[in-house]
Write a protein that holds these residues in place. Sequence first.
Motif, PDB file in Angstrom:
ATOM      1  N   THR A 234      14.228  -2.027 -17.977  1.00  0.00           N
ATOM      2  CA  THR A 234      13.151  -2.173 -17.478  1.00  0.00           C
ATOM      3  C   THR A 234      12.052  -3.257 -17.899  1.00  0.00           C
ATOM      4  OG1 THR A 234      12.053  -0.628 -18.924  1.00  0.00           O
ATOM      5  CG2 THR A 234      12.996   0.285 -17.191  1.00  0.00           C
ATOM      6  N   GLN A 235      12.373  -3.912 -19.102  1.00  0.00           N
ATOM      7  CA  GLN A 235      11.479  -4.788 -19.525  1.00  0.00           C
ATOM      8  C   GLN A 235      11.827  -6.112 -18.829  1.00  0.00           C
ATOM      9  OE1 GLN A 235       9.220  -4.328 -21.835  1.00  0.00           O
ATOM     10  NE2 GLN A 235      10.075  -2.112 -22.505  1.00  0.00           N
ATOM     11  N   ALA A 236      12.725  -6.179 -18.048  1.00  0.00           N
ATOM     12  CA  ALA A 236      12.911  -7.561 -17.466  1.00  0.00           C
ATOM     13  C   ALA A 236      12.057  -7.421 -15.839  1.00  0.00           C
ATOM     14  CB  ALA A 236      14.428  -7.648 -17.133  1.00  0.00           C
ATOM     15  N   ALA A 237      11.412  -6.431 -15.759  1.00  0.00           N
ATOM     16  CA  ALA A 237      10.643  -6.116 -14.454  1.00  0.00           C
ATOM     17  C   ALA A 237       9.855  -7.437 -13.969  1.00  0.00           C
ATOM     18  CB  ALA A 237       9.941  -4.953 -14.447  1.00  0.00           C
ATOM     19  N   GLU A 238       9.217  -8.223 -14.954  1.00  0.00           N
ATOM     20  CA  GLU A 238       8.300  -9.039 -14.421  1.00  0.00           C
ATOM     21  C   GLU A 238       9.010 -10.651 -14.594  1.00  0.00           C
ATOM     22  OE1 GLU A 238       4.414  -8.327 -16.283  1.00  0.00           O
ATOM     23  OE2 GLU A 238       3.882 -10.492 -16.066  1.00  0.00           O
ATOM     24  N   GLU A 239      10.248 -10.448 -14.699  1.00  0.00           N
ATOM     25  CA  GLU A 239      10.753 -11.791 -14.746  1.00  0.00           C
ATOM     26  C   GLU A 239      12.083 -11.857 -13.729  1.00  0.00           C
ATOM     27  OE1 GLU A 239      10.643 -12.988 -19.102  1.00  0.00           O
ATOM     28  OE2 GLU A 239      10.312 -11.117 -18.786  1.00  0.00           O
ATOM     29  N   VAL A 240      12.238 -10.784 -13.190  1.00  0.00           N
ATOM     30  CA  VAL A 240      13.326 -10.717 -12.030  1.00  0.00           C
ATOM     31  C   VAL A 240      12.650 -11.196 -10.626  1.00  0.00           C
ATOM     32  CG1 VAL A 240      15.023  -9.088 -13.047  1.00  0.00           C
ATOM     33  CG2 VAL A 240      13.005  -8.495 -11.534  1.00  0.00           C
ATOM     34  N   ARG A 241      13.684 -11.760 -10.037  1.00  0.00           N
ATOM     35  CA  ARG A 241      13.096 -12.402  -8.594  1.00  0.00           C
ATOM     36  C   ARG A 241      12.485 -11.379  -7.643  1.00  0.00           C
ATOM     37  NH1 ARG A 241      17.376 -16.138 -10.079  1.00  0.00           N
ATOM     38  NH2 ARG A 241      18.655 -14.899  -8.791  1.00  0.00           N
ATOM     39  N   SER A 242      13.478 -10.289  -7.778  1.00  0.00           N
ATOM     40  CA  SER A 242      13.483  -9.229  -6.743  1.00  0.00           C
ATOM     41  C   SER A 242      13.538  -8.063  -7.336  1.00  0.00           C
ATOM     42  CB  SER A 242      14.390  -9.312  -5.714  1.00  0.00           C
ATOM     43  OG  SER A 242      14.271  -8.158  -4.714  1.00  0.00           O
ATOM     44  N   PRO A 243      12.262  -7.217  -8.296  1.00  0.00           N
ATOM     45  CA  PRO A 243      12.381  -6.238  -8.870  1.00  0.00           C
ATOM     46  C   PRO A 243      12.879  -5.042  -8.070  1.00  0.00           C
ATOM     47  CG  PRO A 243      10.256  -7.137  -9.016  1.00  0.00           C
ATOM     48  CD  PRO A 243      11.117  -7.959  -7.962  1.00  0.00           C
ATOM     49  N   ALA A 244      12.564  -4.719  -6.944  1.00  0.00           N
ATOM     50  CA  ALA A 244      12.858  -3.493  -6.207  1.00  0.00           C
ATOM     51  C   ALA A 244      14.455  -3.605  -5.894  1.00  0.00           C
ATOM     52  CB  ALA A 244      12.120  -3.501  -4.712  1.00  0.00           C
ATOM     53  N   ARG A 245      14.884  -4.814  -5.754  1.00  0.00           N
ATOM     54  CA  ARG A 245      16.538  -4.605  -5.582  1.00  0.00           C
ATOM     55  C   ARG A 245      17.214  -4.762  -7.114  1.00  0.00           C
ATOM     56  NH1 ARG A 245      19.569  -9.435  -5.270  1.00  0.00           N
ATOM     57  NH2 ARG A 245      21.694  -8.997  -4.643  1.00  0.00           N
ATOM     58  N   SER A 246      16.899  -5.936  -7.768  1.00  0.00           N
ATOM     59  CA  SER A 246      17.821  -6.180  -9.015  1.00  0.00           C
ATOM     60  C   SER A 246      17.491  -4.998  -9.980  1.00  0.00           C
ATOM     61  CB  SER A 246      16.967  -7.460  -9.389  1.00  0.00           C
ATOM     62  OG  SER A 246      17.056  -8.382  -8.637  1.00  0.00           O
ATOM     63  N   LEU A 247      16.375  -4.493 -10.339  1.00  0.00           N
ATOM     64  CA  LEU A 247      16.414  -3.525 -11.249  1.00  0.00           C
ATOM     65  C   LEU A 247      17.381  -2.177 -11.164  1.00  0.00           C
ATOM     66  CD1 LEU A 247      12.395  -3.820 -12.137  1.00  0.00           C
ATOM     67  CD2 LEU A 247      14.269  -4.646 -13.491  1.00  0.00           C
ATOM     68  N   PRO A 248      17.032  -1.820  -9.767  1.00  0.00           N
ATOM     69  CA  PRO A 248      18.078  -0.590  -9.794  1.00  0.00           C
ATOM     70  C   PRO A 248      19.543  -0.886  -9.772  1.00  0.00           C
ATOM     71  CG  PRO A 248      16.296  -0.356  -8.076  1.00  0.00           C
ATOM     72  CD  PRO A 248      16.388  -1.550  -8.849  1.00  0.00           C
ATOM     73  N   PHE A 249      19.835  -2.133  -9.098  1.00  0.00           N
ATOM     74  CA  PHE A 249      21.094  -2.454  -9.148  1.00  0.00           C
ATOM     75  C   PHE A 249      21.897  -2.764 -10.391  1.00  0.00           C
ATOM     76  CE2 PHE A 249      24.093  -5.878  -6.753  1.00  0.00           C
ATOM     77  CZ  PHE A 249      25.022  -5.272  -7.207  1.00  0.00           C
ATOM     78  N   GLY A 250      20.975  -3.616 -11.143  1.00  0.00           N
ATOM     79  CA  GLY A 250      21.467  -3.930 -12.542  1.00  0.00           C
ATOM     80  C   GLY A 250      21.552  -2.584 -13.508  1.00  0.00           C
ATOM     81  N   THR A 251      20.467  -1.773 -13.293  1.00  0.00           N
ATOM     82  CA  THR A 251      20.597  -0.563 -14.244  1.00  0.00           C
ATOM     83  C   THR A 251      21.537   0.344 -13.882  1.00  0.00           C
ATOM     84  OG1 THR A 251      18.109  -0.911 -14.445  1.00  0.00           O
ATOM     85  CG2 THR A 251      19.000   1.166 -15.053  1.00  0.00           C
ATOM     86  N   LEU A 252      21.805   0.632 -12.680  1.00  0.00           N
ATOM     87  CA  LEU A 252      22.851   1.596 -12.139  1.00  0.00           C
ATOM     88  C   LEU A 252      24.220   0.889 -12.679  1.00  0.00           C
ATOM     89  CD1 LEU A 252      20.969   3.258  -9.324  1.00  0.00           C
ATOM     90  CD2 LEU A 252      21.149   4.286 -11.426  1.00  0.00           C
ATOM     91  N   ALA A 253      24.474  -0.198 -12.105  1.00  0.00           N
ATOM     92  CA  ALA A 253      25.827  -0.996 -12.530  1.00  0.00           C
ATOM     93  C   ALA A 253      25.914  -0.874 -14.090  1.00  0.00           C
ATOM     94  CB  ALA A 253      25.748  -2.337 -12.084  1.00  0.00           C
ATOM     95  N   GLY A 254      24.644  -0.896 -14.765  1.00  0.00           N
ATOM     96  CA  GLY A 254      24.939  -0.870 -16.255  1.00  0.00           C
ATOM     97  C   GLY A 254      25.336   0.533 -16.903  1.00  0.00           C
ATOM     98  N   ILE A 255      24.923   1.598 -16.386  1.00  0.00           N
ATOM     99  CA  ILE A 255      25.292   2.957 -16.986  1.00  0.00           C
ATOM    100  C   ILE A 255      26.644   3.280 -16.398  1.00  0.00           C
ATOM    101  CG2 ILE A 255      24.375   4.347 -14.974  1.00  0.00           C
ATOM    102  CD1 ILE A 255      24.217   5.345 -18.467  1.00  0.00           C
ATOM    103  N   MET A 256      27.086   2.741 -15.077  1.00  0.00           N
ATOM    104  CA  MET A 256      28.442   2.998 -14.893  1.00  0.00           C
ATOM    105  C   MET A 256      29.622   2.385 -15.693  1.00  0.00           C
ATOM    106  SD  MET A 256      28.180   2.555 -10.565  1.00  0.00           S
ATOM    107  CE  MET A 256      26.555   3.021  -9.935  1.00  0.00           C
ATOM    108  N   THR A 257      29.273   0.952 -16.154  1.00  0.00           N
ATOM    109  CA  THR A 257      29.821   0.271 -16.965  1.00  0.00           C
ATOM    110  C   THR A 257      30.086   1.089 -18.134  1.00  0.00           C
ATOM    111  OG1 THR A 257      28.879  -1.826 -15.989  1.00  0.00           O
ATOM    112  CG2 THR A 257      30.016  -1.919 -18.247  1.00  0.00           C
ATOM    113  N   LEU A 258      28.878   1.502 -18.816  1.00  0.00           N
ATOM    114  CA  LEU A 258      28.748   1.975 -20.009  1.00  0.00           C
ATOM    115  C   LEU A 258      29.653   3.397 -20.000  1.00  0.00           C
ATOM    116  CD1 LEU A 258      25.087   1.399 -21.049  1.00  0.00           C
ATOM    117  CD2 LEU A 258      27.291   0.545 -22.167  1.00  0.00           C
ATOM    118  N   LEU A 259      29.601   4.183 -18.745  1.00  0.00           N
ATOM    119  CA  LEU A 259      30.550   5.403 -18.916  1.00  0.00           C
ATOM    120  C   LEU A 259      31.941   4.919 -19.015  1.00  0.00           C
ATOM    121  CD1 LEU A 259      28.512   7.198 -16.162  1.00  0.00           C
ATOM    122  CD2 LEU A 259      28.528   7.886 -18.518  1.00  0.00           C
TER     123      LEU A 259
END
Lengths: 478, 56
Positions: A234-259
Amino acid sequence: MADVDITSQTMDGMGPHGTKVGLLRVLGPAHVWALGVGIVLVGEYMGWNFSVGKGGAYAALIACWFAGILYSCVAMIDSEVTSTVASAGGQYTQAKHIIGPLMAFNVGLYLVFAYTMLEAANAITAGYLFSVVATMTGYSGELDQRPFIILVITFLAWLNYRGVLATLTFNLVITAVAFSAIIILFLSTSGILGGGIMDHAALFEGHELPYGWVGVLAAMHFGLWYYLGIEGTTQAAEEVRSPARSLPFGTLAGIMTLLIAATLTWYVCSGILPWEFLGDGVDGAVAPLFSAAQLSGSMALVWLLGFGTLFATLASANGCINDASRAWFAMGRDKYLPGWFGAVHPKYRTPYRAIIFLVPIALIFALGAPLDQVITFSILSGLLGYTFMPLNIILFRRKWPLDTIKRGYEHPFHPIPAIALLTLCGVTFFAVFLGYGTQLVAMIGFYIIVSLWFHFWRYRFVNRGAQFTMPWPKPRGY
Amino acid sequence: MELWNYIEYGAWALAALLGLHMLVDWLKTDSTYDEDVLISSREGELEAMAEEHKVH
């Protein structure tokens, strides 16, 4: 302001409200993934195996998956809120908009402490890894770890100072290598590629749950280690080009990777290493994936997992510097802390004063505090942050229901994830209390004292008019 | 002296160099630009410019 072109070269990073120099919007979903997974993956390489010592291999697996549920809830809740409140500071900014200033102040401190302590712990670990490499390459003396600890912190702080794109691209590369190393180790030792060396049945026989179900409860504390820090996206929110798309995409892909990484790590290590050795993270398997690679008999795997361990440690420290500085910067910008910290570097577009300020603090903890205490303080601060999240999403949905504001992502089954997260936090608090009751009470006492300071003194300086920036309708019920 | 002793000294030197570089740049930046410019960043730029926050 609708006529301002935010993609224009001349206006890039500049905006309304008098902003002349702002953080640079250059990141994509892959960087968000690298930030979240990069902070966490070191937990797969070391630390999680204390859960085996607490309750045996099966207890560690139960803890791994229970914590996985907890963090899936965290990832979903965070994705919804932060894709809507897309500003530096992450959960601090969410708390400010949704709950109130005192909660925001506390959450901001949880974030800064959790990440700075984790950064210090990673630097200590990196120093230790350099000493292991020195021994492996035939060095007979006692290596001084201090220059390597200091170098890790200053190098990564310097990288962060110079720009967010290079920082998180670096994280993307080293995190991808560290994750690939786990996959390659699994393929090489499970029998899929070449001969397998795992023997779960023989290693588990007679040790299924050596301490019964109490051991499972005690293992929960270290189950967090597999995923601790994914909320940092979430801390990258102000530095991503498209927060509404990139943040959910990156975060959910991240938790899947970690599982996937957590389950593979458990499977590989518990199938190769005896549970007594695996569960002893001090005198036994300090870095269990590396120990498993050593038993494979392949020098290529030993070097790969050696680099994987070092890269995971560096990626974690790097992400922690990024996140702690954004939280500190956001608090400074709102004058929850001195406004001096809210400065952005006009050339590199980074919160440079916040980055520099946190360097000596990380160094003090890395050089002067014992590793287990540093880690415990980090986990406890993180856990307090997770307890805030379910309350946050419940209030968010109540004040601004789905039909009132546009969200980048709407998490399913509300309020089940919030209730599950709150329940699992309660269980984990109990588990932590069993092992680290004194530290837990001391830390809560600390946060109560600073809350009083904020309420009775600091709040008078807060930039109250400028702190609520989202163009949302009035909250329901107000 | 063994190789690792030299690497130790190298680590000290590199850490000092990077730390010094940050410090010098920090002081240079602070003395070159007005404080008003440096702390002019405000939250919510993108929202104010691009987001409607209305459900259609």
